[in-house]
Structure formats: C-alpha cells, structure tokens
Scaffold this active site. Structure first.
Site, short mmCIF file in Angstrom:
data_model
loop_
_atom_site.label_atom_id
_atom_site.label_comp_id
_atom_site.label_asym_id
_atom_site.label_seq_id
_atom_site.Cartn_x
_atom_site.Cartn_y
_atom_site.Cartn_z
N LYS A 1 0.87 -1.40 0.06
CA LYS A 1 -0.11 0.06 -0.04
C LYS A 1 0.77 1.23 0.03
O LYS A 1 0.40 2.19 -0.68
CB LYS A 1 -0.81 -0.05 1.11
N LYS B 1 -4.69 -9.09 -6.57
CA LYS B 1 -5.38 -9.77 -5.43
C LYS B 1 -6.98 -9.24 -5.10
O LYS B 1 -7.18 -8.30 -5.35
CB LYS B 1 -4.51 -9.30 -4.12
N LYS C 1 -12.26 -7.16 -0.78
CA LYS C 1 -13.85 -6.89 -0.84
C LYS C 1 -14.23 -5.74 -1.21
O LYS C 1 -15.33 -5.45 -1.57
CB LYS C 1 -14.36 -6.72 0.75
#
Length: 96
Positions: free
Chosen positions: A13, A92, A95
């Site tokens: 990130k 990846k 959600k």
C-alpha cells in the site's frame, strides 16, 4: 511494530502511494488473535496469507518464551490447491 511494518500488504500500500489505515496495519494481529485463541494447529490459507501465519508463529513463540509457559500453540499453514485467487482486475481479490 517492526514486525507489522514488514508485512507485505502494508508495504504494498505504501509503495503504491496509498495512505494505509490502522485496520490494515493491525490486521495481522487480529488474525493472530483469532488463530491463537482457538489453539489452531493447522490454518488453511492462500499464499498471500502465509506471512501472517509466520507472524502468528512469532507472536506465539515470543509470548511463550517471555512467560516461560507453552500457552499458545504454534500454528502451521496449509495451502489450498489454488494458492491465490485473482480479482477481476488481475490483482489480489479484495472486498472492494
């Protein structure tokens, strides 16, 4: 903190210029708590979660050594036949 700062998901990130949240930073700790409280010995995970199991092993070992008692079981990973499920964008799956 050093252990958590070395997490792949956290470093990814930051490398992408995104501001990581405390939820992302502490996710491995919450996962470790879920595993350790139930005294799991074998944890089915994808390849991207192996590092979190390794962190759980470190946390369990540190606790046991610090208090000179075998309170927590050292969990092992069990990889599935499909170790990584890509999302629709090829990255990846998440959600979001």
């Amino acid at each position: 903190m050093g252990l958590l700062e070395r997490a792949h998901s956290y470093k990814d990130k930051i490398a992408k210029g995104l501001k990581p949240s405390v939820g992302l930073f502490y996710y491995p700790v919450l996962m470790a708590a879920d595993i350790l409280i139930y005294k799991s010995t074998l944890v089915p995970v994808g390849q991207d979660q192996v590092q979190h199991i390794e962190m759980t092993q470190d946390m369990a070992g540190y606790f046991n050594q610090t208090f000179s008692k075998n309170v927590f079981v050292r969990p092992e990973t069990k990889l599935s036949a499909a170790p990584k499920v890509p999302g629709v964008d090829g990255e990846k799956m998440s959600k979001s």
